[in-house]
Design an enzyme around this catalytic site. Structure first.
Site, PDB file in Angstrom:
ATOM      1  N   GLU A 167      -9.787 -10.144  -7.555  1.00 49.55           N
ATOM      2  CA  GLU A 167      -8.680  -9.290  -7.366  1.00 49.55           C
ATOM      3  C   GLU A 167      -7.450  -9.272  -8.463  1.00 49.55           C
ATOM      4  OE1 GLU A 167      -9.868  -8.659  -2.875  1.00 49.55           O
ATOM      5  OE2 GLU A 167      -7.887  -9.280  -3.281  1.00 49.55           O
ATOM      6  N   HIS A 212      -2.213  -5.401   1.539  1.00 51.62           N
ATOM      7  CA  HIS A 212      -3.566  -6.198   1.374  1.00 51.62           C
ATOM      8  C   HIS A 212      -3.428  -7.729   0.980  1.00 51.62           C
ATOM      9  CE1 HIS A 212      -7.530  -7.103  -0.003  1.00 51.62           C
ATOM     10  NE2 HIS A 212      -7.104  -7.676  -1.185  1.00 51.62           N
ATOM     11  N   ASN A 268      -2.203   0.200   6.503  1.00 52.43           N
ATOM     12  CA  ASN A 268      -1.639  -1.094   7.286  1.00 52.43           C
ATOM     13  C   ASN A 268      -0.791  -2.029   6.227  1.00 52.43           C
ATOM     14  OD1 ASN A 268      -3.692  -1.930   5.352  1.00 52.43           O
ATOM     15  ND2 ASN A 268      -4.804  -3.163   6.754  1.00 52.43           N
ATOM     16  N   LYS A 289       1.021  -1.181   0.027  1.00 51.79           N
ATOM     17  CA  LYS A 289      -0.079   0.059   0.048  1.00 51.79           C
ATOM     18  C   LYS A 289       0.908   1.282   0.003  1.00 51.79           C
ATOM     19  CE  LYS A 289      -3.927  -2.238   2.088  1.00 51.79           C
ATOM     20  NZ  LYS A 289      -5.180  -2.141   3.200  1.00 51.79           N
ATOM     21  N   TYR A 296     -12.615  -1.533  -3.807  1.00 49.69           N
ATOM     22  CA  TYR A 296     -13.003  -1.665  -2.568  1.00 49.69           C
ATOM     23  C   TYR A 296     -14.522  -1.645  -2.553  1.00 49.69           C
ATOM     24  CZ  TYR A 296      -8.510  -2.047  -0.209  1.00 49.69           C
ATOM     25  OH  TYR A 296      -7.340  -2.523   0.206  1.00 49.69           O
TER      26      TYR A 296
HETATM   27  P1  CMP Z   1      -7.541  -4.496   3.441  1.00 50.60           P
HETATM   28  O1  CMP Z   1      -7.002  -5.934   3.879  1.00 50.60           O
HETATM   29  O2  CMP Z   1      -6.893  -4.005   2.345  1.00 50.60           O
HETATM   30  O3  CMP Z   1      -9.153  -4.448   3.222  1.00 50.60           O
HETATM   31  C1  CMP Z   1     -10.117  -3.494   3.300  1.00 50.60           C
HETATM   32  C2  CMP Z   1      -9.107  -2.401   3.940  1.00 50.60           C
HETATM   33  O4  CMP Z   1     -10.177  -1.498   4.725  1.00 50.60           O
HETATM   34  C3  CMP Z   1      -8.363  -2.774   4.980  1.00 50.60           C
HETATM   35  O5  CMP Z   1      -7.383  -3.538   4.649  1.00 50.60           O
HETATM   36  C4  CMP Z   1      -8.002  -1.555   6.030  1.00 50.60           C
HETATM   37  O6  CMP Z   1      -6.785  -0.797   5.201  1.00 50.60           O
HETATM   38  C5  CMP Z   1      -9.482  -0.914   5.815  1.00 50.60           C
HETATM   39  N1  CMP Z   1     -10.045  -0.630   6.989  1.00 50.60           N
HETATM   40  C6  CMP Z   1     -10.612  -1.932   7.476  1.00 50.60           C
HETATM   41  N2  CMP Z   1     -11.351  -1.512   8.508  1.00 50.60           N
HETATM   42  C7  CMP Z   1     -11.012  -0.332   8.898  1.00 50.60           C
HETATM   43  C8  CMP Z   1     -11.536   0.756   9.823  1.00 50.60           C
HETATM   44  N3  CMP Z   1     -12.151   0.144  10.730  1.00 50.60           N
HETATM   45  N4  CMP Z   1     -11.081   1.784   9.743  1.00 50.60           N
HETATM   46  C9  CMP Z   1     -10.439   2.179   8.731  1.00 50.60           C
HETATM   47  N5  CMP Z   1     -10.082   1.415   7.608  1.00 50.60           N
HETATM   48  C10 CMP Z   1     -10.361   0.072   7.653  1.00 50.60           C
END
Ligand code: CMP
Length: 138
Positions: free
Chosen positions: A127, A116, A113, A10, A50
């Site tokens: 995806e 993904h 984070n 990311k 998303y």
């Molecule tokens: P990812 O695994 O890419 O899938 C969906 C993404 O949404 C997740 O990682 C996080 O980066 C984001 N996400 C999920 N929950 C939250 C949350 N409570 N607040 C902000 N971002 C979120």
């Protein structure tokens, strides 16, 4: 079970120069890279990727964040790839990620984070198709 999964490094991890270290962790865990490219998503493309989260309160921020800079998208191969990769990356919220996982080491927040990983074989296929076959038409 399928042997492939889909991942993105990311914008935060890419901008901080962690791409090489993350790919090293992935290869050291026994995955091979079947396809890989660097992309700077538009907000519309991030929103389409998303779309399953479009009703969630964090959706708009997530789309802005995912289009804030380049990312690396890749298709990975290993036996039971989806579950093996989710173990390697750790929990979505880095505060809950186990020691030794990619998110424990590199993630800054639940949004930023670092990586993904697909959550099912079906989504890994969708995806992968999105990024490697459809992206330019989104
Ligand atoms: P990812 O695994 O890419 O899938 C969906 C993404 O949404 C997740 O990682 C996080 O980066 C984001 N996400 C999920 N929950 C939250 C949350 N409570 N607040 C902000 N971002 C979120």
């Amino acid at each position: 079970m399928s042997n492939t999964t889909f991942t993105m490094i990311k914008p935060d991890a890419f901008a901080d120069g962690h791409t090489g270290k993350i790919l090293d962790m992935i290869l050291s865990a026994g995955f091979s890279i079947k396809a890989m490219k660097t992309v700077h998503l538009t907000q519309g493309q991030a929103g389409a990727f998303y779309a399953v989260h479009r009703e969630r309160p964090f959706y708009a921020d997530l789309c802005r964040y995912m289009s804030s800079g380049p990312i690396v998208a890749a298709v990975l191969e290993k036996e039971h790839a989806v579950t093996a990769f989710r173990e390697l990356i750790g929990a979505t919220n880095p505060a809950q990620a186990a020691e030794g996982t990619i998110r424990k080491r590199f993630a800054k927040s639940i949004e930023a984070n670092a990586v993904h990983g697909s959550d099912s074989d079906e989504n890994a296929q969708l995806e992968t198709t999105f990024f490697f076959c459809q992206l330019e038409r989104v």
